[in-house]
Design a protein around this motif. Structure first.
Motif, mmCIF file in Angstrom:
data_model
loop_
_atom_site.group_PDB
_atom_site.id
_atom_site.type_symbol
_atom_site.label_atom_id
_atom_site.label_comp_id
_atom_site.label_asym_id
_atom_site.label_seq_id
_atom_site.Cartn_x
_atom_site.Cartn_y
_atom_site.Cartn_z
ATOM 1 N N SER A 135 -40.094 64.059 56.692
ATOM 2 C CA SER A 135 -40.262 63.372 55.408
ATOM 3 C C SER A 135 -40.601 64.406 54.344
ATOM 4 O O SER A 135 -40.920 65.555 54.664
ATOM 5 N N PRO A 136 -40.578 63.998 53.084
ATOM 6 C CA PRO A 136 -41.001 64.943 52.050
ATOM 7 C C PRO A 136 -42.413 65.485 52.307
ATOM 8 O O PRO A 136 -42.673 66.667 52.085
ATOM 9 N N LEU A 137 -43.307 64.649 52.824
ATOM 10 C CA LEU A 137 -44.678 65.103 53.066
ATOM 11 C C LEU A 137 -44.753 66.090 54.231
ATOM 12 O O LEU A 137 -45.445 67.100 54.137
ATOM 13 N N THR A 138 -44.026 65.833 55.313
ATOM 14 C CA THR A 138 -44.068 66.787 56.431
ATOM 15 C C THR A 138 -43.415 68.108 56.029
ATOM 16 O O THR A 138 -43.869 69.175 56.440
ATOM 17 N N ARG A 139 -42.368 68.036 55.197
ATOM 18 C CA ARG A 139 -41.748 69.284 54.705
ATOM 19 C C ARG A 139 -42.688 70.021 53.758
ATOM 20 O O ARG A 139 -42.703 71.251 53.732
ATOM 21 N N TYR A 140 -43.461 69.272 52.988
ATOM 22 C CA TYR A 140 -44.455 69.876 52.096
ATOM 23 C C TYR A 140 -45.451 70.701 52.911
ATOM 24 O O TYR A 140 -45.757 71.836 52.575
ATOM 25 N N GLY A 144 -32.189 72.964 45.025
ATOM 26 C CA GLY A 144 -32.018 72.507 46.406
ATOM 27 C C GLY A 144 -32.958 73.165 47.390
ATOM 28 O O GLY A 144 -32.730 73.127 48.596
ATOM 29 N N LEU A 145 -34.018 73.786 46.887
ATOM 30 C CA LEU A 145 -34.951 74.480 47.777
ATOM 31 C C LEU A 145 -35.940 73.529 48.440
ATOM 32 O O LEU A 145 -36.401 73.796 49.550
ATOM 33 N N VAL A 146 -36.284 72.452 47.770
ATOM 34 C CA VAL A 146 -37.229 71.483 48.325
ATOM 35 C C VAL A 146 -36.748 70.076 48.002
ATOM 36 O O VAL A 146 -35.917 69.874 47.136
ATOM 37 N N ASP A 147 -37.320 69.120 48.720
ATOM 38 C CA ASP A 147 -36.976 67.713 48.505
ATOM 39 C C ASP A 147 -38.264 66.910 48.422
ATOM 40 O O ASP A 147 -38.537 66.074 49.255
ATOM 41 N N PHE A 148 -39.099 67.251 47.470
ATOM 42 C CA PHE A 148 -40.309 66.472 47.244
ATOM 43 C C PHE A 148 -40.667 66.550 45.781
ATOM 44 O O PHE A 148 -40.182 67.385 45.039
ATOM 45 N N SER A 149 -41.511 65.617 45.361
ATOM 46 C CA SER A 149 -41.969 65.613 43.989
ATOM 47 C C SER A 149 -43.476 65.490 44.013
ATOM 48 O O SER A 149 -44.058 65.156 45.027
ATOM 49 N N PRO A 150 -44.143 65.727 42.891
ATOM 50 C CA PRO A 150 -45.598 65.593 42.857
ATOM 51 C C PRO A 150 -46.060 64.216 43.321
ATOM 52 O O PRO A 150 -47.048 64.090 43.996
ATOM 53 N N ASN A 183 -48.756 57.328 54.918
ATOM 54 C CA ASN A 183 -47.772 58.359 55.241
ATOM 55 C C ASN A 183 -47.673 58.537 56.752
ATOM 56 O O ASN A 183 -48.678 58.682 57.434
ATOM 57 N N PHE A 184 -46.442 58.551 57.261
ATOM 58 C CA PHE A 184 -46.232 58.772 58.687
ATOM 59 C C PHE A 184 -46.378 60.251 59.010
ATOM 60 O O PHE A 184 -45.923 61.107 58.255
ATOM 61 N N MET A 185 -47.002 60.525 60.147
ATOM 62 C CA MET A 185 -47.105 61.889 60.665
ATOM 63 C C MET A 185 -46.821 61.839 62.153
ATOM 64 O O MET A 185 -47.076 60.830 62.809
ATOM 65 N N GLY A 186 -46.327 62.924 62.681
ATOM 66 C CA GLY A 186 -46.052 63.041 64.106
ATOM 67 C C GLY A 186 -44.926 64.023 64.327
ATOM 68 O O GLY A 186 -44.233 64.419 63.384
ATOM 69 N N PRO A 187 -44.713 64.396 65.578
ATOM 70 C CA PRO A 187 -43.701 65.423 65.865
ATOM 71 C C PRO A 187 -42.275 65.017 65.522
ATOM 72 O O PRO A 187 -41.439 65.871 65.270
#
Length: 191
Positions: A96-101, A181-187, A88-92
């Motif tokens: 992504s779905p993960l950074t929004r999570y 439409g509140l989030v854009d990620f899944s488990p 998973n990419f991270m940074g400023p």
């Protein structure tokens, strides 16, 4: 997404197959091809096979793409083929779905499940891509920072609070939130 990922890769590899000018093919894949079983090792090496092949979603598509890439490499041994399995990419600059999570005020988690996560900083990912585009490094490479973090460690380090939810309810609430439409990620994106 399957058409974009799998069919698009098939079309690209077919074009590369016919070209006498192609010397190097670099394919972006994902560490999701390993799956996420509690029986998995803490860290997979490039030569490790997952106990079970992913059966759905992006991970299954990535596994299919890698199969086509291996076939291309066998047919065109004159071409340097590199497959990069990015964590998973991270940074400023990453959205992504993960950074929004992790950007939520309270992070929903699956009760009793504390998955292992690996990350790669966006700058490191770009540097790996640059080197692979300019140098010959045939093979498959995992691209991730050293070690792993548990989800609970990530949440604590970010100074966030968790909201543990039983697994069936987590999926149901996730489906409702996505539908609204509140989030854009899944488990499968997050835990």
């Amino acid at each position: 997404m399957k058409e974009h990922n799998v069919i698009g890769t098939m079309q690209l590899l077919a074009a590369c197959q016919r070209s006498a000018l192609v010397r190097r093919v670099v394919v972006r894949s994902t560490t999701a091809v390993y799956g996420s079983s509690p029986r998995d090792p803490a860290v997979f090496t490039e030569d490790a096979e997952p106990p079970e092949a992913p059966s759905h979603g992006y991970a299954k598509d990535a596994t299919e793409v890698e199969g086509y890439v291996r076939g291309f490499a066998r047919r065109r041994p004159d071409v340097t083929v590199s497959t990069l399995r990015f964590a998973n990419f991270m940074g400023p600059g990453v959205d992504s779905p993960l950074t929004r999570y992790f950007a939520q005020p309270m992070v929903p988690t699956v009760l009793g499940f504390d998955p292992r996560l690996q990350f790669v900083h966006e700058d490191d990912g770009v540097e790996v891509l640059r080197r692979m585009a300019l140098e010959d490094h045939p093979g498959t490479y995992n691209v991730a920072g050293d070690g792993v973090l548990l989800l609970s460690q990530c949440v604590r380090r970010a100074g966030l609070l968790t909201m543990p939810i039983p697994s069936p309810a987590f999926r149901m609430l996730g489906d409702l939130a996505r539908g609204a439409g509140l989030v854009d990620f899944s488990p499968s994106n997050c835990v």
